[in-house]
Write a protein that holds these residues in place. Structure first.
Motif, short mmCIF file in Angstrom:
data_model
loop_
_atom_site.label_atom_id
_atom_site.label_comp_id
_atom_site.label_asym_id
_atom_site.label_seq_id
_atom_site.Cartn_x
_atom_site.Cartn_y
_atom_site.Cartn_z
N UNK A 196 0.85 -1.19 0.00
CA UNK A 196 0.00 0.00 0.00
C UNK A 196 0.89 1.23 0.00
N UNK A 197 0.55 2.27 -0.71
CA UNK A 197 -0.58 2.37 -1.63
C UNK A 197 -0.32 1.57 -2.90
N UNK A 198 -1.40 1.35 -3.62
CA UNK A 198 -1.30 0.60 -4.87
C UNK A 198 -2.39 1.06 -5.83
N UNK A 199 -2.33 0.48 -6.97
CA UNK A 199 -3.29 0.72 -8.06
C UNK A 199 -3.21 2.14 -8.58
N UNK A 200 -2.05 2.58 -9.03
CA UNK A 200 -0.79 1.85 -9.21
C UNK A 200 0.15 2.02 -8.02
N UNK A 201 1.19 1.18 -7.98
CA UNK A 201 2.24 1.32 -6.95
C UNK A 201 3.11 2.51 -7.35
N UNK A 202 3.25 3.51 -6.47
CA UNK A 202 4.01 4.71 -6.84
C UNK A 202 5.52 4.53 -6.66
N UNK A 203 6.28 5.36 -7.36
CA UNK A 203 7.73 5.41 -7.22
C UNK A 203 8.10 6.53 -6.26
N UNK A 204 9.24 6.38 -5.60
CA UNK A 204 9.79 7.39 -4.69
C UNK A 204 8.74 7.89 -3.71
N UNK A 205 7.96 6.97 -3.21
CA UNK A 205 6.92 7.24 -2.22
C UNK A 205 6.96 6.10 -1.20
N UNK A 206 6.87 6.40 0.09
CA UNK A 206 6.89 5.30 1.08
C UNK A 206 5.80 4.26 0.80
N UNK A 207 6.20 3.01 0.82
CA UNK A 207 5.28 1.88 0.63
C UNK A 207 5.21 1.07 1.92
N UNK A 208 4.02 0.67 2.29
CA UNK A 208 3.83 -0.21 3.45
C UNK A 208 3.70 -1.63 2.93
N UNK A 209 4.49 -2.52 3.49
CA UNK A 209 4.47 -3.92 3.10
C UNK A 209 3.94 -4.75 4.25
N UNK A 210 3.13 -5.75 3.93
CA UNK A 210 2.68 -6.69 4.95
C UNK A 210 2.75 -8.10 4.36
N UNK A 211 3.34 -9.00 5.13
CA UNK A 211 3.46 -10.41 4.74
C UNK A 211 2.79 -11.25 5.82
N UNK A 212 1.96 -12.18 5.39
CA UNK A 212 1.32 -13.12 6.30
C UNK A 212 1.67 -14.52 5.81
N UNK A 213 2.18 -15.34 6.73
CA UNK A 213 2.57 -16.72 6.40
C UNK A 213 1.66 -17.67 7.15
N UNK A 214 1.15 -18.67 6.46
CA UNK A 214 0.33 -19.70 7.10
C UNK A 214 0.95 -21.06 6.81
N UNK A 215 0.89 -21.93 7.81
CA UNK A 215 1.35 -23.30 7.62
C UNK A 215 2.84 -23.50 7.65
N UNK A 216 3.62 -22.47 8.03
CA UNK A 216 5.08 -22.58 8.13
C UNK A 216 5.58 -21.76 9.29
#
Length: 168
Positions: free
Chosen positions: A78-98
């Motif tokens: 986030x943000x997305x649609x579209x993913x911007x350049x030279x702008x802070x992006x928040x990333x989130x990863x969720x793992x299941x089963x490992x």
């Protein structure tokens, strides 16, 4: 007085050596660069890769990939649609089963070398990780990227590749 025949023979013998030296250098330099690039990316030969999903586009929605050996990983940007350049992006990863010890995300230019772009994510508990990063601007109007989610597990490194595009 010099013997012109021996000079000519010396040049004839030196020419193949020079040609083979140039060929060896031209082969060795790209091989060395690819090796160093692999070391810098932190993705070694023992890493196990998830199969990418060509229908998945993290620029428009969260995406999930099946991990080798079981489990799944979901990436949200986030943000997305579209993913911007030279702008802070928040990333989130969720793992299941490992079980996962740590998570990082490498952003690799698919068609153009974009340097080292790795974000280490902080654990949030319950196999959730989050962090921030920023994509560099590119000279191209359309840039294809691969976000490689790097999962350190007790069984070794797992890599989940997610593809997307940016426009400037």
């Amino acid at each position: 007085m010099t013997d012109s025949g021996s000079t000519r023979d010396g040049r004839r013998r030196a020419r193949p050596i020079l040609i083979w030296t140039i060929v060896a250098v031209l082969v060795a330099l790209p091989a060395a660069w690819l090796g160093v690039r692999g070391l810098l990316s932190g993705v070694g030969a023992n890493a196990r890769w998830a199969d990418p999903d060509p229908r998945c586009d993290i620029a428009s929605r969260d995406c999930t990939l099946v991990l080798p050996g079981g489990g799944e990983v979901r990436l949200a940007v986030a943000p997305r649609d579209p993913i911007p350049l030279v702008t802070p992006l928040r990333l989130q990863v969720v793992v299941t089963g490992r079980q996962v010890e740590s998570v990082a995300v490498d952003f690799i230019g698919v068609d153009m070398e974009m340097g080292y772009n790795r974000a280490r994510l902080a654990p949030l508990g319950a196999a959730r990780f989050a962090g921030e990063t920023m994509l560099p601007v590119c000279a191209r109007t359309l840039m294809r990227w691969e976000a490689r989610v790097l999962l350190e597990t007790p069984d070794g490194l797992l890599v989940a590749p997610f593809r997307f595009e940016t426009r400037r």
